[in-house]
Design an enzyme around this catalytic site. Structure first.
Site, mmCIF file in Angstrom:
data_model
loop_
_atom_site.group_PDB
_atom_site.id
_atom_site.type_symbol
_atom_site.label_atom_id
_atom_site.label_comp_id
_atom_site.label_asym_id
_atom_site.label_seq_id
_atom_site.Cartn_x
_atom_site.Cartn_y
_atom_site.Cartn_z
ATOM 1 N N ASN A 12 0.858 -1.176 0.000
ATOM 2 C CA ASN A 12 0.000 0.000 0.000
ATOM 3 C C ASN A 12 0.902 1.236 0.000
ATOM 4 O O ASN A 12 1.476 1.579 1.025
ATOM 5 C CB ASN A 12 -0.893 -0.045 1.254
ATOM 6 C CG ASN A 12 -1.760 1.194 1.384
ATOM 7 O OD1 ASN A 12 -1.832 2.012 0.475
ATOM 8 N ND2 ASN A 12 -2.419 1.329 2.527
ATOM 9 N N LYS A 14 0.103 4.256 -0.336
ATOM 10 C CA LYS A 14 -0.550 5.446 0.236
ATOM 11 C C LYS A 14 -0.297 6.663 -0.663
ATOM 12 O O LYS A 14 -0.266 6.535 -1.877
ATOM 13 C CB LYS A 14 -0.091 5.665 1.675
ATOM 14 C CG LYS A 14 -0.261 4.393 2.517
ATOM 15 C CD LYS A 14 -0.113 4.601 3.978
ATOM 16 C CE LYS A 14 -0.298 3.269 4.692
ATOM 17 N NZ LYS A 14 -0.280 3.386 6.136
ATOM 18 N N HIS A 100 -9.693 1.268 4.367
ATOM 19 C CA HIS A 100 -8.451 1.440 5.116
ATOM 20 C C HIS A 100 -8.728 2.338 6.325
ATOM 21 O O HIS A 100 -9.509 3.287 6.238
ATOM 22 C CB HIS A 100 -7.359 2.055 4.221
ATOM 23 C CG HIS A 100 -6.018 2.007 4.880
ATOM 24 N ND1 HIS A 100 -5.633 2.933 5.819
ATOM 25 C CD2 HIS A 100 -5.006 1.112 4.787
ATOM 26 C CE1 HIS A 100 -4.418 2.611 6.259
ATOM 27 N NE2 HIS A 100 -4.020 1.504 5.650
ATOM 28 N N GLU A 102 -7.152 4.670 7.616
ATOM 29 C CA GLU A 102 -6.902 6.104 7.421
ATOM 30 C C GLU A 102 -8.135 6.763 6.809
ATOM 31 O O GLU A 102 -8.436 7.923 7.083
ATOM 32 C CB GLU A 102 -5.644 6.302 6.562
ATOM 33 C CG GLU A 102 -4.390 6.056 7.391
ATOM 34 C CD GLU A 102 -3.197 5.521 6.620
ATOM 35 O OE1 GLU A 102 -3.175 5.593 5.381
ATOM 36 O OE2 GLU A 102 -2.275 5.011 7.293
ATOM 37 N N GLU A 171 -5.670 -4.872 10.361
ATOM 38 C CA GLU A 171 -4.649 -3.852 10.605
ATOM 39 C C GLU A 171 -4.959 -3.108 11.900
ATOM 40 O O GLU A 171 -5.761 -2.156 11.896
ATOM 41 C CB GLU A 171 -4.621 -2.853 9.445
ATOM 42 C CG GLU A 171 -4.339 -3.474 8.102
ATOM 43 C CD GLU A 171 -3.757 -2.434 7.126
ATOM 44 O OE1 GLU A 171 -2.625 -2.628 6.691
ATOM 45 O OE2 GLU A 171 -4.440 -1.437 6.842
ATOM 46 N N GLY A 177 2.135 2.367 10.723
ATOM 47 C CA GLY A 177 3.085 3.468 10.570
ATOM 48 C C GLY A 177 3.777 3.873 11.858
ATOM 49 O O GLY A 177 4.429 4.902 11.927
ATOM 50 N N SER A 216 3.041 -2.031 10.330
ATOM 51 C CA SER A 216 4.490 -2.111 10.585
ATOM 52 C C SER A 216 5.079 -3.485 10.269
ATOM 53 O O SER A 216 6.003 -3.927 10.957
ATOM 54 C CB SER A 216 4.817 -1.683 12.018
ATOM 55 O OG SER A 216 4.452 -0.334 12.224
HETATM 56 P P1 PGA Z 1 2.549 0.352 7.621
HETATM 57 O O1 PGA Z 1 1.121 0.537 6.907
HETATM 58 O O2 PGA Z 1 3.151 -0.919 7.100
HETATM 59 O O3 PGA Z 1 3.343 1.574 7.220
HETATM 60 O O4 PGA Z 1 2.307 0.300 9.095
HETATM 61 C C1 PGA Z 1 0.261 -0.537 6.681
HETATM 62 C C2 PGA Z 1 -1.035 -0.039 6.093
HETATM 63 O O5 PGA Z 1 -1.533 0.994 6.536
HETATM 64 O O6 PGA Z 1 -1.611 -0.667 5.170
#
Ligand code: PGA
Length: 263
Positions: A12, A14, A100, A102, A171, A177, A216
């Site tokens: 992803n 982003k 997602h 976010e 997640e 992140g 992460s």
């Molecule tokens: P990350 O993001 O690996 O940077 O924690 C995962 C995601 O949000 O899909």
């Protein structure tokens, strides 16, 4: 990982690598990911780079698939800034990330809206990767399984129509992140709970649906996570922006898939 399910590693990107840098990353991955034939690989560039990344992968005869990071449930109309399933398809996307955290958190996407998107994606023959997960407060209040259950139950009706077509990504929001990864045991507990919820719809849905872990995931923690019985792959954010890190994670999945086959 279980031998009956093909592992899937999804990147992803982003709001990164949305131009020529995205094409360069895709070209590097097309080269570095030639030896991971037991793993499905998906990358989700920003909408601005979808078509160019698809072209780049085709040019390199790569089997990497492309995903949108979002889509609107309607196919066309007055929805400024949105992108529809048919537009994703024009750009070469065969997958889409839906719900997602976010978007759920920052843009207020509800379970109902996520369900409508999953329905639209399935209708349009774009495979949905549906994200679910709890906040830190919810985890500390002991509500993880309940929160995740509501998010999963919102979409199981649609996922159940074609078992194995869609994917669920667990997640935990506090791990995204942040560098704080869920322990393999904690992640496994939630994955197994999700599989149980899928089983309420049909045993076939439970056994065929891939459940990814996201939050992460890095080359140094991927093996522990991917070794868990109900973790069928990863949704990788930060570490998917470097060809080397993403390739390493895919290679770990490849190694485990081969082991799972022979045992
Ligand atoms: P990350 O993001 O690996 O940077 O924690 C995962 C995601 O949000 O899909």
């Amino acid at each position: 990982m279980h031998p009956s399910r093909r592992p899937l590693i999804a990147g992803n990107w982003k709001m990164n690598a949305g131009g020529a840098d995205g094409c360069e990353l895709a070209a590097a991955l097309a080269k570095s990911l030639r030896e991971t034939g037991d793993v499905d690989i998906v990358i989700a560039p920003p909408a601005t780079a979808l078509a160019a990344v698809s072209n780049e992968l085709n040019k390199n005869k790569s089997s990497i698939a492309v995903a949108g990071q979002n889509m609107h449930p309607e196919d066309a109309g007055a929805f400024t800034g949105e992108i529809s399933s048919s537009m994703l398809k024009i750009c070469g996307a065969t997958w889409v990330i839906i719900g997602h955290s976010e978007r759920r958190q920052l843009l207020g996407e509800s379970d109902g809206f996520v369900r409508d998107k999953v329905a639209a994606a399935c209708r349009a023959e774009i495979r949905p990767i549906v994200c679910v997960g709890e906040t830190l407060d919810q985890r500390e209040a002991g509500q993880t399984l309940e929160v995740v259950a509501a998010q999963v139950r919102a979409v199981t009706g649609h996922l159940g129509a074609t078992p194995g077509y869609g994917v669920v990504a667990y997640e935990p929001i506090w791990a995204i992140g942040t560098g704080k990864v869920a322990s393999p045991e904690d992640a496994q507990q939630v994955h197994s709970h999700i599989r149980g919820l899928l089983n309420e719809v049909s045993p076939e849905l439970a056994t065929s649906t891939r459940i990814l872990y996201g939050g992460s995931m890095k080359p140094n923690n991927a093996e522990g996570l991917l070794s868990q019985h109900d973790i069928d792959g990863g949704l990788v954010g930060g570490a998917s922006l470097q060809a080397s890190g993403f390739t390493k994670i895919a290679e770990i999945a490849q190694g485990l898939a081969q082991q799972a086959k022979t045992h």
